[in-house]
Design a protein around this motif. Structure first.
Motif, PDB file in Angstrom:
ATOM      1  N   THR A  15      17.277   7.527   3.072  1.00 18.70           N
ATOM      2  CA  THR A  15      17.480   8.162   4.380  1.00 18.70           C
ATOM      3  C   THR A  15      16.177   8.660   4.988  1.00 18.70           C
ATOM      4  N   GLY A  16      15.084   8.476   4.272  1.00 14.54           N
ATOM      5  CA  GLY A  16      13.793   8.893   4.803  1.00 14.54           C
ATOM      6  C   GLY A  16      13.464  10.344   4.595  1.00 14.54           C
ATOM      7  N   ARG A  17      14.249  11.044   3.808  1.00 20.01           N
ATOM      8  CA  ARG A  17      13.999  12.474   3.578  1.00 20.01           C
ATOM      9  C   ARG A  17      13.004  12.711   2.455  1.00 20.01           C
ATOM     10  N   ALA A  18      12.678  11.664   1.692  1.00 17.69           N
ATOM     11  CA  ALA A  18      11.691  11.782   0.606  1.00 17.69           C
ATOM     12  C   ALA A  18      10.719  10.620   0.699  1.00 17.69           C
ATOM     13  N   ARG A  19       9.462  10.897   0.383  1.00 19.05           N
ATOM     14  CA  ARG A  19       8.426   9.863   0.380  1.00 19.05           C
ATOM     15  C   ARG A  19       7.993   9.648  -1.070  1.00 19.05           C
ATOM     16  N   PRO A  20       8.444   8.567  -1.690  1.00 19.14           N
ATOM     17  CA  PRO A  20       8.130   8.339  -3.101  1.00 19.14           C
ATOM     18  C   PRO A  20       6.691   7.875  -3.284  1.00 19.14           C
ATOM     19  N   SER A  21       6.207   7.993  -4.506  1.00 19.71           N
ATOM     20  CA  SER A  21       4.886   7.469  -4.853  1.00 19.71           C
ATOM     21  C   SER A  21       4.951   5.948  -4.953  1.00 19.71           C
ATOM     22  N   SER A  22       3.789   5.316  -4.974  1.00 17.84           N
ATOM     23  CA  SER A  22       3.761   3.860  -5.134  1.00 17.84           C
ATOM     24  C   SER A  22       4.343   3.466  -6.489  1.00 17.84           C
ATOM     25  N   GLU A  23       4.090   4.297  -7.511  1.00 15.44           N
ATOM     26  CA  GLU A  23       4.627   4.006  -8.840  1.00 15.44           C
ATOM     27  C   GLU A  23       6.154   4.016  -8.829  1.00 15.44           C
ATOM     28  N   MET A  24       6.748   4.968  -8.090  1.00 18.65           N
ATOM     29  CA  MET A  24       8.205   5.032  -8.020  1.00 18.65           C
ATOM     30  C   MET A  24       8.766   3.838  -7.259  1.00 18.65           C
ATOM     31  N   ILE A  25       8.085   3.427  -6.198  1.00 17.76           N
ATOM     32  CA  ILE A  25       8.544   2.260  -5.439  1.00 17.76           C
ATOM     33  C   ILE A  25       8.575   1.028  -6.329  1.00 17.76           C
ATOM     34  N   LEU A  26       7.514   0.851  -7.122  1.00 16.76           N
ATOM     35  CA  LEU A  26       7.447  -0.311  -8.005  1.00 16.76           C
ATOM     36  C   LEU A  26       8.502  -0.231  -9.107  1.00 16.76           C
ATOM     37  N   ARG A  27       8.797   0.976  -9.574  1.00 15.76           N
ATOM     38  CA  ARG A  27       9.838   1.123 -10.600  1.00 15.76           C
ATOM     39  C   ARG A  27      11.196   0.728 -10.027  1.00 15.76           C
ATOM     40  N   LEU A  28      11.493   1.180  -8.812  1.00 17.05           N
ATOM     41  CA  LEU A  28      12.754   0.827  -8.169  1.00 17.05           C
ATOM     42  C   LEU A  28      12.816  -0.681  -7.894  1.00 17.05           C
ATOM     43  N   ALA A  29      11.713  -1.240  -7.398  1.00 20.03           N
ATOM     44  CA  ALA A  29      11.679  -2.666  -7.076  1.00 20.03           C
ATOM     45  C   ALA A  29      11.839  -3.520  -8.328  1.00 20.03           C
TER      46      ALA A  29
END
Length: 276
Positions: free
Chosen positions: A49-63
């Motif tokens: 929803t755009g309420r949190a800005r994750p780190s690049s590491e978290m984005i890669l973990r989710l991806a």
């Protein structure tokens, strides 16, 4: 092709949009993704929803958990304001010399059997001498770069008139392409699928397993008075760290009978060895 700077976000899409898209595409609930990654469902919801800005590491973990292809992992990172994690260099780039050499060696090693290397859209990036023996059947207009292997095969001016089991082979190719497009969520692959599907539909029934002992769908080609029967094997790089390399595939057409082996041995002039 436009080139985005490292921190430029793709227009019209947010990280939350992309995460939700891939989570839906992979049929993951927020709870299932949380269990897979160890990231709370609340935080995943906030990211979407755009309420949190994750780190690049978290984005890669989710991806990674969602099996997002490297090209689209880069899109997610860019949408989050980060640099891409996977470079995308032309195959001719000096850094990809080892990959180019490996591909060429595999293609030549398979001669006289036809083998070709393609990108994700099935554009031919390299081919061996065995392929030339078959493409000689096609109209020269389809052999002008960039040559698309699937278009060459199914186009009425390509190999289609020479495919003995065209209805069966056509259905197999279109089904495989659509599955790939769905797995990648790739609009260009869907467009290619729709183009190929719009070609004049051949007559005759689709006979599953014909001539293959119900093990594979063969490609049966009539060349003059001869009928050649092949099975197709597709291989990819196992541990790619570059978008171009990840999207490369090698398709080898292996003879399914002795008559085809003999024809290839007689009609294919093998590539001369590299003197270096």
């Amino acid at each position: 092709m436009t080139t985005q700077t490292e921190t430029t976000r793709p227009s019209g899409e947010t990280l939350g949009d992309l995460l939700r898209l891939w989570r839906t595409r992979r049929r993951y609930s927020q709870l299932a993704l949380s269990s897979e990654t160890g990231i709370s469902t609340r935080h995943i919801s906030f990211v979407e929803t755009g309420r949190a800005r994750p780190s690049s590491e978290m984005i890669l973990r989710l991806a990674s958990a969602l099996d997002v292809p490297p090209r689209d992992q880069n899109r997610m990172l860019l949408s989050g304001g980060f640099a891409p994690a996977f470079p995308e260099r032309p195959l001719a780039h000096e850094d990809l010399e080892a990959a180019r050499t490996a591909v060429r060696e595999v293609l030549v090693a398979h001669e006289p059997y036809p083998a070709l290397a393609v990108d994700r859209l099935w554009n031919v990036v390299d081919a061996n001498a065995g392929v030339a023996a078959l493409t000689a059947l096609a109209s020269p207009t389809l052999l002008e770069p960039p040559v698309n292997a699937l278009r060459l095969t199914l186009h009425p001016d390509g190999l289609a008139p020479y495919l003995v089991n065209l209805p069966q082979w056509r259905e197999s190719v279109l089904s495989s392409l659509r599955r790939g497009a769905e797995a990648r969520g790739d609009a260009e692959m869907f467009a290619l699928h729709d183009e190929l599907a719009a070609y004049e539909r051949p007559g005759g029934p689709v006979e599953r397993g014909a001539d293959g002992g119900h093990v594979f769908v063969p490609m049966v080609v009539r060349v003059g008075d001869d009928v050649l029967t092949f099975l197709s094997i597709i291989s990819t790089f196992g541990t790619p760290l570059d978008v171009t390399v990840e999207e490369l595939a090698i398709e080898t057409f292996v003879p399914a009978d002795d008559a085809t082996r003999r024809w290839l041995a007689t009609h294919v002039r093998r590539t001369a060895p590299d003197p270096s």
